[in-house]
Scaffold this active site. Sequence first.
Site, PDB file in Angstrom:
ATOM      1  N   CYS A  68       0.841  -1.207   0.000  1.00  5.99           N
ATOM      2  CA  CYS A  68       0.000   0.000   0.000  1.00  5.99           C
ATOM      3  C   CYS A  68       0.877   1.259   0.000  1.00  5.99           C
ATOM      4  O   CYS A  68       1.837   1.357   0.771  1.00  5.99           O
ATOM      5  CB  CYS A  68      -0.903  -0.004   1.224  1.00  5.99           C
ATOM      6  N   CYS A  72       0.724   4.679   6.901  1.00  7.24           N
ATOM      7  CA  CYS A  72       0.129   4.522   8.240  1.00  7.24           C
ATOM      8  C   CYS A  72       1.108   3.747   9.142  1.00  7.24           C
ATOM      9  O   CYS A  72       1.447   2.593   8.830  1.00  7.24           O
ATOM     10  CB  CYS A  72      -1.211   3.796   8.133  1.00  7.24           C
ATOM     11  N   CYS A  75       0.603   0.020  10.252  1.00  7.05           N
ATOM     12  CA  CYS A  75       0.061  -0.986   9.332  1.00  7.05           C
ATOM     13  C   CYS A  75       1.128  -1.863   8.661  1.00  7.05           C
ATOM     14  O   CYS A  75       2.028  -1.365   7.989  1.00  7.05           O
ATOM     15  CB  CYS A  75      -0.776  -0.300   8.263  1.00  7.05           C
ATOM     16  N   CYS A 112     -16.680  -8.787   5.686  1.00  4.94           N
ATOM     17  CA  CYS A 112     -15.988  -7.517   5.428  1.00  4.94           C
ATOM     18  C   CYS A 112     -14.755  -7.770   4.579  1.00  4.94           C
ATOM     19  O   CYS A 112     -13.882  -8.554   4.970  1.00  4.94           O
ATOM     20  CB  CYS A 112     -15.524  -6.872   6.725  1.00  4.94           C
ATOM     21  N   CYS A 143     -19.635  -5.590   3.803  1.00  9.55           N
ATOM     22  CA  CYS A 143     -18.867  -4.409   4.201  1.00  9.55           C
ATOM     23  C   CYS A 143     -17.579  -4.436   3.393  1.00  9.55           C
ATOM     24  O   CYS A 143     -17.026  -5.515   3.170  1.00  9.55           O
ATOM     25  CB  CYS A 143     -18.547  -4.474   5.699  1.00  9.55           C
ATOM     26  N   CYS A 203     -19.122   2.470   9.013  1.00  8.42           N
ATOM     27  CA  CYS A 203     -18.362   1.766  10.048  1.00  8.42           C
ATOM     28  C   CYS A 203     -17.093   2.577  10.254  1.00  8.42           C
ATOM     29  O   CYS A 203     -16.253   2.655   9.344  1.00  8.42           O
ATOM     30  CB  CYS A 203     -18.037   0.345   9.575  1.00  8.42           C
ATOM     31  N   ARG A 275     -17.602  -2.234  18.281  1.00  5.14           N
ATOM     32  CA  ARG A 275     -16.893  -3.492  18.023  1.00  5.14           C
ATOM     33  C   ARG A 275     -15.564  -3.560  18.761  1.00  5.14           C
ATOM     34  O   ARG A 275     -14.709  -2.674  18.620  1.00  5.14           O
ATOM     35  CB  ARG A 275     -16.670  -3.692  16.522  1.00  5.14           C
TER      36      ARG A 275
END
Length: 329
Positions: A68, A72, A75, A112, A143, A203, A275
């Site tokens: 990616c 972040c 991550c 998801c 999702c 979400c 969650r």
Amino acid sequence: MSVTVDRPVVSPLPFSGLRHNWTRDEIGALLALPLPELIFQAQVAHRTHFDPTAVQISTLLSIKTGGCPEDCGYCPQSASAETAVSASKLMDIEPVLQAATRARDAGATRFCMGAAWRSPKDRDLERVVEMVEGVKSLGLETCVTLGMLRPEQARRLKTAGLDYYNHNLDTSPEFYGDIISTRTYQDRLDTLAAVRDAGISVCCGGIIGMGEGQEDRAGLLETLANLDPHPESVPINALVKVRGTRLEDAAPLDPIDFVRMIAVARITMPASFVRLSAGRESLSDEAQALCFLAGANSVFYGDTLLTTRNPAVERDHELFEKLGLTRVA
Ligand code: SAM
Ligand code: DTB
Ligand code: SF4
């Protein structure tokens, strides 16, 4: 002999309405309440809107892993992390539907699908649209989390029947720049607005344990709780420390702070599913039980999250049995 406890003044109880005007000081005061008081307030909020024994179950699948371009700091899928995650292409539709069928047969009600993208290319979005249609036809809620979306992309997903879009704010506006430099907080708010305007349920939550202060935790909840309407689903993640990420050596998170964060999410967004998300693998049964007492009513279910481990399904069955929890049908 009687003991007096100094209690910060917070919103009066019982409170069944939904507010969108929370101040950071109010939220900070809730986070600092004596734990029995905090759990009591969270229980009142939870029982006003939900059956406290019912837990919603979602299963995750990484449909496009690693490589990616975003940075972040938490991550393992960021190309800037030196992790063992190798980049893969977007999955074909058939294996995704097979995984969704297994998740449904194991008891999940929502599937998801996550992609390690900054934002989807239109060609890739068409394949995700087919995945959404296929997963929906299996009788599951859908999702996806694909990074930033333009309004027309959100509308395309809505026409495919998408139920939820996951896009997290991660932390407070002030701390955000310490964690991510390749997209702004406002970019995230814009994507959330595009999703909401398209009529897709939102979400949206964040991560704790990244070195943030109490005021940042309050700032995340302040931003989330002042979204109008509230996100229907609020994932609270504890940082999963992955070797090779910038945050691999972050200080350990006290599980009681996780419980507090869940309780205040419950009080400030009482009608939303809260969650208990990433990080369950390192929580004891007792700490998870406290999270459910604090108002958590959703979990990720299945042996893996996106790239890291989640409690084994057998362990979750035992935990649910032991605590007398049932799954939301
Ligand atoms: N690339 C898309 C995005 O960022 O919007 C979707 C996938 S991304 C992995 C989804 C969310 O997972 C992130 O926003 C973050 O909140 C959470 N996450 C990622 N790595 C994590 C970690 N190591 N510990 C806890 N949560 C994590
Ligand atoms: C969310 O808030 N947590 C999930 C989901 N939304 C997509 C992701 C957690 C990822 C944990 C790290 C990993 O497994 O790669
Ligand atoms: Fe990419 Fe999402 Fe990971 Fe950030 S959290 S590096 S956007 S996959």
